[in-house]
Scaffold this active site. Structure first.
Site, PDB file in Angstrom:
ATOM      1  N   SER A 129       0.767  -1.146   0.136  1.00  0.00           N
ATOM      2  CA  SER A 129       0.063   0.018  -0.156  1.00  0.00           C
ATOM      3  C   SER A 129       0.824   1.116  -0.033  1.00  0.00           C
ATOM      4  O   SER A 129       2.039   1.137   0.479  1.00  0.00           O
ATOM      5  CB  SER A 129      -0.835  -0.070   1.056  1.00  0.00           C
ATOM      6  OG  SER A 129      -1.275   1.016   1.586  1.00  0.00           O
ATOM      7  N   TYR A 132      -1.821  -0.261  10.760  1.00  0.00           N
ATOM      8  CA  TYR A 132      -1.465  -0.604   9.098  1.00  0.00           C
ATOM      9  C   TYR A 132      -0.519   0.071   8.564  1.00  0.00           C
ATOM     10  O   TYR A 132       0.069  -0.467   7.800  1.00  0.00           O
ATOM     11  CB  TYR A 132      -3.250   0.193   8.529  1.00  0.00           C
ATOM     12  CG  TYR A 132      -3.253  -0.182   6.880  1.00  0.00           C
ATOM     13  CD1 TYR A 132      -3.728  -1.343   6.678  1.00  0.00           C
ATOM     14  CD2 TYR A 132      -2.615   0.707   6.362  1.00  0.00           C
ATOM     15  CE1 TYR A 132      -3.861  -1.533   5.339  1.00  0.00           C
ATOM     16  CE2 TYR A 132      -2.950   0.370   4.895  1.00  0.00           C
ATOM     17  CZ  TYR A 132      -3.481  -0.575   4.417  1.00  0.00           C
ATOM     18  OH  TYR A 132      -3.454  -0.807   2.994  1.00  0.00           O
TER      19      TYR A 132
END
Length: 206
Positions: free
Chosen positions: A135, A148
């Site tokens: 990501s 995250y």
């Protein structure tokens, strides 16, 4: 030329499932793995005879060992595509400890365990490709995504370390970073779409 073999993690849905389908279309034999057994098996059936389902929790060392033994019955993968990943975007104090462990488990721990299981064979063969699907949080943190972001930054660090360790081995480590992808991730993680950084609106959704 022998049929090439790929192992795809997180293959029950989203990017993993799409990658497995595309590799099979290009003539690869594909092994799909993910925690959700029914969904993984359904994905393999939809792809056809080139696909094999081997459900496993790739963040669990014992499950990865079992998976590796089963995969090697088919062959040593030519490519490993690490697509497993999960996690909501939350401030650290709002993230339950079990969810922190889950986010670190996939992608970071899962990727490391799966690569570790097959690297000795790839070194002996002098070839292989490791792909880590990541990501933009690996490169730039944004608010309300502490665990995250930590997991994703760790995955990028793993890739960079592997690049050093694998120099001259014939094995390549690749790091793939995408923007927003249209998948069921956003439905499974309510509230995430609303926390997308503003810059994401300038990037085409894949």
């Amino acid at each position: 030329m022998p049929q090439r073999l790929a192992l795809v993690t997180g293959a029950s849905s989203g990017v993993g499932r799409a990658v497995a389908r595309e590799l099979a279309r290009r003539g690869w034999k594909v092994i799909l793995t993910a925690r959700r057994a029914a969904e993984t098996e359904a994905a393999a059936r939809a792809i056809g005879p080139a696909a094999i389902a081997l459900p496993a929790d790739v963040s669990d060392p014992a499950d990865v060992e079992r998976l590796a033994q089963a995969v090697l019955q088919t062959g040593l993968p030519d490519a490993i595509l690490n697509c497993a990943g999960a996690g909501r975007w939350l401030r650290l104090e709002d993230t339950p400890p079990a969810e922190i462990q889950s986010m670190l488990g996939a992608p970071l721990l899962a990727d490391a365990l799966v690569c570790r299981a097959f690297l000795p064979g790839m070194r002996a063969r002098n070839s292989g490709v490791l792909i880590h699907v990541n990501s933009p949080a690996a490169h730039a943190a944004w608010p309300h995504a502490a665990a995250y972001t930590a997991a994703r930054a760790g995955l990028y660090g793993l890739h960079k370390a592997l690049r050093q360790d694998l120099a001259g081995s014939g094995i390549t480590s690749c790091h793939a970073t995408f923007g927003r992808i249209s998948s069921d991730y956003f439905a499974a993680n309510p509230g995430v779409a609303e926390r997308m950084p503003g810059i994401a609106r300038t990037i085409r959704t894949l």
